[in-house]
Design a protein around this motif. Structure first.
Motif, PDB file in Angstrom:
ATOM      1  N   MET A   1       0.846  -1.170   0.000  1.00  0.00           N
ATOM      2  CA  MET A   1       0.000   0.000   0.000  1.00  0.00           C
ATOM      3  C   MET A   1       0.896   1.239   0.000  1.00  0.00           C
ATOM      4  O   MET A   1       1.856   1.323   0.733  1.00  0.00           O
ATOM      5  N   THR A   2       0.548   2.208  -0.832  1.00  0.00           N
ATOM      6  CA  THR A   2       1.353   3.421  -0.922  1.00  0.00           C
ATOM      7  C   THR A   2       0.935   4.415   0.154  1.00  0.00           C
ATOM      8  O   THR A   2      -0.113   4.275   0.781  1.00  0.00           O
ATOM      9  N   ILE A   3       1.741   5.427   0.346  1.00  0.00           N
ATOM     10  CA  ILE A   3       1.434   6.451   1.344  1.00  0.00           C
ATOM     11  C   ILE A   3       0.147   7.179   0.985  1.00  0.00           C
ATOM     12  O   ILE A   3      -0.633   7.552   1.866  1.00  0.00           O
ATOM     13  N   VAL A   4      -0.112   7.369  -0.303  1.00  0.00           N
ATOM     14  CA  VAL A   4      -1.363   8.025  -0.720  1.00  0.00           C
ATOM     15  C   VAL A   4      -2.551   7.183  -0.295  1.00  0.00           C
ATOM     16  O   VAL A   4      -3.529   7.687   0.256  1.00  0.00           O
ATOM     17  N   GLU A   5      -2.470   5.889  -0.541  1.00  0.00           N
ATOM     18  CA  GLU A   5      -3.563   4.997  -0.152  1.00  0.00           C
ATOM     19  C   GLU A   5      -3.750   4.984   1.359  1.00  0.00           C
ATOM     20  O   GLU A   5      -4.872   5.011   1.848  1.00  0.00           O
ATOM     21  N   GLU A   6      -2.641   4.938   2.098  1.00  0.00           N
ATOM     22  CA  GLU A   6      -2.735   4.873   3.552  1.00  0.00           C
ATOM     23  C   GLU A   6      -3.379   6.128   4.141  1.00  0.00           C
ATOM     24  O   GLU A   6      -4.164   6.040   5.069  1.00  0.00           O
ATOM     25  N   THR A   7      -3.056   7.293   3.599  1.00  0.00           N
ATOM     26  CA  THR A   7      -3.586   8.533   4.158  1.00  0.00           C
ATOM     27  C   THR A   7      -4.972   8.861   3.644  1.00  0.00           C
ATOM     28  O   THR A   7      -5.723   9.546   4.320  1.00  0.00           O
ATOM     29  N   ALA A   8      -5.326   8.375   2.457  1.00  0.00           N
ATOM     30  CA  ALA A   8      -6.611   8.745   1.867  1.00  0.00           C
ATOM     31  C   ALA A   8      -7.676   7.668   1.975  1.00  0.00           C
ATOM     32  O   ALA A   8      -8.864   7.983   1.910  1.00  0.00           O
ATOM     33  N   MET A   9      -7.294   6.419   2.159  1.00  0.00           N
ATOM     34  CA  MET A   9      -8.269   5.337   2.074  1.00  0.00           C
ATOM     35  C   MET A   9      -9.371   5.431   3.133  1.00  0.00           C
ATOM     36  O   MET A   9     -10.556   5.358   2.800  1.00  0.00           O
ATOM     37  N   GLN A  10      -9.013   5.596   4.378  1.00  0.00           N
ATOM     38  CA  GLN A  10     -10.032   5.603   5.432  1.00  0.00           C
ATOM     39  C   GLN A  10     -11.000   6.777   5.303  1.00  0.00           C
ATOM     40  O   GLN A  10     -12.213   6.577   5.398  1.00  0.00           O
ATOM     41  N   PRO A  11     -10.514   8.000   5.071  1.00  0.00           N
ATOM     42  CA  PRO A  11     -11.470   9.103   4.892  1.00  0.00           C
ATOM     43  C   PRO A  11     -12.385   8.898   3.680  1.00  0.00           C
ATOM     44  O   PRO A  11     -13.585   9.196   3.748  1.00  0.00           O
ATOM     45  N   VAL A  12     -11.836   8.375   2.578  1.00  0.00           N
ATOM     46  CA  VAL A  12     -12.668   8.119   1.401  1.00  0.00           C
ATOM     47  C   VAL A  12     -13.678   7.018   1.712  1.00  0.00           C
ATOM     48  O   VAL A  12     -14.853   7.120   1.350  1.00  0.00           O
ATOM     49  N   ASN A  13     -13.243   5.978   2.405  1.00  0.00           N
ATOM     50  CA  ASN A  13     -14.158   4.893   2.779  1.00  0.00           C
ATOM     51  C   ASN A  13     -15.275   5.422   3.679  1.00  0.00           C
ATOM     52  O   ASN A  13     -16.444   5.069   3.489  1.00  0.00           O
ATOM     53  N   ASN A  14     -14.933   6.272   4.631  1.00  0.00           N
ATOM     54  CA  ASN A  14     -15.966   6.857   5.502  1.00  0.00           C
ATOM     55  C   ASN A  14     -16.931   7.709   4.697  1.00  0.00           C
ATOM     56  O   ASN A  14     -18.150   7.675   4.926  1.00  0.00           O
ATOM     57  N   HIS A  15     -16.417   8.482   3.757  1.00  0.00           N
ATOM     58  CA  HIS A  15     -17.263   9.315   2.903  1.00  0.00           C
ATOM     59  C   HIS A  15     -18.213   8.429   2.088  1.00  0.00           C
ATOM     60  O   HIS A  15     -19.412   8.716   1.989  1.00  0.00           O
ATOM     61  N   CYS A  16     -17.673   7.364   1.516  1.00  0.00           N
ATOM     62  CA  CYS A  16     -18.509   6.440   0.740  1.00  0.00           C
ATOM     63  C   CYS A  16     -19.573   5.793   1.619  1.00  0.00           C
ATOM     64  O   CYS A  16     -20.708   5.584   1.173  1.00  0.00           O
ATOM     65  N   PHE A  17     -19.229   5.503   2.872  1.00  0.00           N
ATOM     66  CA  PHE A  17     -20.234   4.943   3.782  1.00  0.00           C
ATOM     67  C   PHE A  17     -21.355   5.948   4.034  1.00  0.00           C
ATOM     68  O   PHE A  17     -22.534   5.596   4.037  1.00  0.00           O
ATOM     69  N   ARG A  18     -20.982   7.204   4.227  1.00  0.00           N
ATOM     70  CA  ARG A  18     -22.016   8.229   4.450  1.00  0.00           C
ATOM     71  C   ARG A  18     -22.927   8.365   3.239  1.00  0.00           C
ATOM     72  O   ARG A  18     -24.116   8.635   3.375  1.00  0.00           O
ATOM     73  N   LEU A  19     -22.375   8.152   2.057  1.00  0.00           N
ATOM     74  CA  LEU A  19     -23.191   8.240   0.843  1.00  0.00           C
ATOM     75  C   LEU A  19     -24.081   7.020   0.643  1.00  0.00           C
ATOM     76  O   LEU A  19     -25.194   7.141   0.130  1.00  0.00           O
ATOM     77  N   THR A  20     -23.587   5.839   1.049  1.00  0.00           N
ATOM     78  CA  THR A  20     -24.323   4.599   0.775  1.00  0.00           C
ATOM     79  C   THR A  20     -25.070   4.041   1.984  1.00  0.00           C
ATOM     80  O   THR A  20     -26.067   3.338   1.821  1.00  0.00           O
ATOM     81  N   GLY A  21     -24.567   4.315   3.189  1.00  0.00           N
ATOM     82  CA  GLY A  21     -25.181   3.751   4.393  1.00  0.00           C
ATOM     83  C   GLY A  21     -24.895   2.270   4.584  1.00  0.00           C
ATOM     84  O   GLY A  21     -25.545   1.607   5.389  1.00  0.00           O
ATOM     85  N   ASN A  22     -23.905   1.757   3.854  1.00  0.00           N
ATOM     86  CA  ASN A  22     -23.617   0.330   3.905  1.00  0.00           C
ATOM     87  C   ASN A  22     -22.108   0.146   3.759  1.00  0.00           C
ATOM     88  O   ASN A  22     -21.517   0.606   2.774  1.00  0.00           O
ATOM     89  N   TRP A  23     -21.489  -0.555   4.732  1.00  0.00           N
ATOM     90  CA  TRP A  23     -20.027  -0.704   4.702  1.00  0.00           C
ATOM     91  C   TRP A  23     -19.554  -1.526   3.512  1.00  0.00           C
ATOM     92  O   TRP A  23     -18.506  -1.237   2.931  1.00  0.00           O
ATOM     93  N   ALA A  24     -20.296  -2.549   3.129  1.00  0.00           N
ATOM     94  CA  ALA A  24     -19.879  -3.371   1.985  1.00  0.00           C
ATOM     95  C   ALA A  24     -19.902  -2.550   0.702  1.00  0.00           C
ATOM     96  O   ALA A  24     -18.961  -2.618  -0.107  1.00  0.00           O
TER      97      ALA A  24
END
Length: 61
Positions: A1-24
């Motif tokens: 995993m690159t540094i970009v992925e490590e720093t951006a993945m969790q916030p993007v995943n949280n944002h996507c969860f807020r948009l979808t309401g579903n972790w999967a």
């Protein structure tokens, strides 16, 4: 995993969860965001040395 992925993945995943309401679905959307970022890596414009704005735009689109 690159540094970009490590720093951006969790916030993007949280944002996507807020948009979808579903972790999967959020995990799938996050994967799609990073796949799109990889495909567009030559065209990405850095803002203050960060690709994060591109990730936010891709995840919201």
């Amino acid at each position: 995993m690159t540094i970009v992925e490590e720093t951006a993945m969790q916030p993007v995943n949280n944002h996507c969860f807020r948009l979808t309401g579903n972790w999967a679905l959020a995990d799938d959307a996050t994967s799609a965001v990073f796949f799109a970022a990889w495909r567009q890596r030559g065209d990405v414009k850095l803002v203050h040395d960060s690709a994060s704005p591109n990730a936010w735009t891709t995840s919201s689109g």
